[in-house]
Design an enzyme around this catalytic site. Structure first.
Site, short mmCIF file in Angstrom:
data_model
loop_
_atom_site.label_atom_id
_atom_site.label_comp_id
_atom_site.label_asym_id
_atom_site.label_seq_id
_atom_site.Cartn_x
_atom_site.Cartn_y
_atom_site.Cartn_z
N GLY A 172 2.62 2.14 10.75
CA GLY A 172 3.58 3.23 10.63
C GLY A 172 4.30 3.56 11.92
O GLY A 172 4.94 4.60 12.05
N SER B 14 3.47 -2.31 10.09
CA SER B 14 4.91 -2.37 10.29
C SER B 14 5.55 -3.70 9.88
O SER B 14 6.53 -4.14 10.49
CB SER B 14 5.28 -2.02 11.74
OG SER B 14 4.86 -0.70 12.05
N GLU C 41 -6.88 4.61 7.72
CA GLU C 41 -6.63 6.04 7.45
C GLU C 41 -7.84 6.67 6.76
O GLU C 41 -8.16 7.83 6.98
CB GLU C 41 -5.35 6.19 6.62
CG GLU C 41 -4.11 5.92 7.48
CD GLU C 41 -2.93 5.33 6.73
OE1 GLU C 41 -2.89 5.39 5.49
OE2 GLU C 41 -2.04 4.78 7.42
N GLY D 79 2.94 -1.21 4.19
CA GLY D 79 3.01 0.22 3.90
C GLY D 79 4.44 0.63 3.58
O GLY D 79 4.96 0.39 2.49
N LYS E 186 0.16 4.23 -0.22
CA LYS E 186 -0.46 5.42 0.40
C LYS E 186 -0.21 6.64 -0.50
O LYS E 186 -0.15 6.50 -1.72
CB LYS E 186 0.04 5.60 1.83
CG LYS E 186 -0.14 4.29 2.64
CD LYS E 186 0.06 4.44 4.11
CE LYS E 186 -0.19 3.09 4.78
NZ LYS E 186 -0.08 3.15 6.23
N ASN F 71 0.88 -1.17 0.00
CA ASN F 71 0.00 0.00 0.00
C ASN F 71 0.92 1.22 0.00
O ASN F 71 1.51 1.55 1.02
CB ASN F 71 -0.90 -0.03 1.24
CG ASN F 71 -1.74 1.23 1.36
OD1 ASN F 71 -1.76 2.07 0.45
ND2 ASN F 71 -2.44 1.37 2.48
N GLU G 238 -5.36 -5.04 10.24
CA GLU G 238 -4.32 -4.06 10.53
C GLU G 238 -4.62 -3.34 11.84
O GLU G 238 -5.43 -2.40 11.88
CB GLU G 238 -4.27 -3.01 9.41
CG GLU G 238 -3.99 -3.57 8.04
CD GLU G 238 -3.41 -2.50 7.10
OE1 GLU G 238 -2.30 -2.71 6.62
OE2 GLU G 238 -4.07 -1.46 6.89
N HIS H 95 -9.52 1.28 4.55
CA HIS H 95 -8.27 1.39 5.32
C HIS H 95 -8.50 2.28 6.53
O HIS H 95 -9.29 3.24 6.46
CB HIS H 95 -7.16 1.97 4.42
CG HIS H 95 -5.82 1.87 5.06
ND1 HIS H 95 -5.39 2.78 5.99
CD2 HIS H 95 -4.82 0.95 4.94
CE1 HIS H 95 -4.17 2.42 6.41
NE2 HIS H 95 -3.81 1.32 5.78
P1 13P Z 1 3.09 0.25 7.58
O1 13P Z 1 3.58 -1.04 6.99
O2 13P Z 1 3.84 1.45 7.09
O3 13P Z 1 2.97 0.17 9.07
O4 13P Z 1 1.60 0.46 7.02
C1 13P Z 1 0.70 -0.57 7.13
C2 13P Z 1 -0.51 -0.22 6.36
O5 13P Z 1 -1.28 0.65 6.75
C3 13P Z 1 -0.75 -0.92 5.10
O6 13P Z 1 -2.02 -0.66 4.62
#
Ligand code: 13P
Length: 248
Positions: free
Chosen positions: A172, A212, A96, A233, A11, A9, A166, A94
């Site tokens: 993150g 992560s 976010e 991510g 983002k 992803n 997640e 997601h």
């Molecule tokens: P990270 O791998 O950066 O923690 O992000 C995970 C994520 O939100 C994937 O959709």
């Protein structure tokens, strides 16, 4: 045996030209026969990304879409716009999007139904906050997200879905869920699918862990009986993604 699915992803990262460059760099590193590989890139880069990924094992996914066919929805993207350019997957709900763009379990459900209508495979996200984990309501909360997301989804569609578990506190933050925590919730999600549908559907559906994931944590996570890959991510924007895809 379920086939693993490992998705990046991206983002809100990389311009279209940077996206093409990164795909060209990662192409030789993500070659595998053992897993489906998906790059979920920003909407504006979908067309050049599909082009850059031609002839490789990389599938291109979107990070969002709207649940209507067309009309006065400024800024939104319709499912047939995705399919026309060769997009196969779409991330739905997601955390976010839920946090910053007011997505709810209900909009997630509408988007999942619409994605299936257009032959897109949804990667349906769920996961608890730190407060919910500390309150001991993780599994109740995730079950609720899943139950609403799958309202009206047929058994055949459900079997083809991808769910990404997640935990929000692991996104993150560099703080990966322990293998036991991740497996426990992914198993609970599979049990929930078995309750809604049946065992065959639960055995077919693929459940990813996200939060992560790194080259060093992928192997242990993806070796768990109920974890069928990852939604990655930060590490999907680096050569490390090749190591995650080839985690064995
Ligand atoms: P990270 O791998 O950066 O923690 O992000 C995970 C994520 O939100 C994937 O959709």
């Amino acid at each position: 045996m379920r086939r693993k699915i490992i998705a990046g992803n991206w983002k809100m990262n990389k311009t279209p030209s940077e996206a093409v460059q990164l795909i060209n760099e990662l192409k030789p590193l993500v070659v595998t026969d053992e897993a489906d590989v998906v790059f979920c890139v920003p909407a504006i880069s979908l067309i050049p990304a599909v082009e850059a990924a031609k002839g490789t094992n990389i599938n291109i996914g979107a990070q969002n879409m709207y649940f209507e066919e067309s009309g006065a929805y400024t800024g939104e993207i319709a499912p047939n716009m995705l399919t026309e350019v060769g997009v196969k997957y779409v991330i739905i709900g997601h955390s976010e999007r839920r946090e910053y763009f007011a997505e709810t379990d209900e909009t997630v459900n509408k988007k999942v139904l619409k994605a299936f209508e257009h032959g897109l495979t949804p990667i349906i996200c769920c996961g608890e906050s730190l407060a919910q984990r500390e309150q001991g309501v993780t599994i109740d909360f995730v079950r609720q997200q899943i139950k609403v997301a799958f309202l009206g989804v047929t058994k055949e569609q459900a079997a083809k879905s991808v769910i990404a578990y997640e935990p929000i506190w692991a996104i993150g933050t560099g703080k990966v869920a322990t293998t036991e925590q991740a497996e426990e919730v992914c198993k609970a999600i599979r049990d929930c699918i078995a309750e809604i549908y049946d065992n065959d559907t639960a055995e077919a559906i693929r459940i990813q862990y996200g939060g992560s994931v790194s080259a060093s944590s992928a192997k242990e996570l993806f070796s768990q009986p109920n974890i069928d890959g990852g939604l990655v991510g930060g590490a999907s924007l680096k050569a490390d993604f090749g190591k995650i895809v080839n985690y064995k």
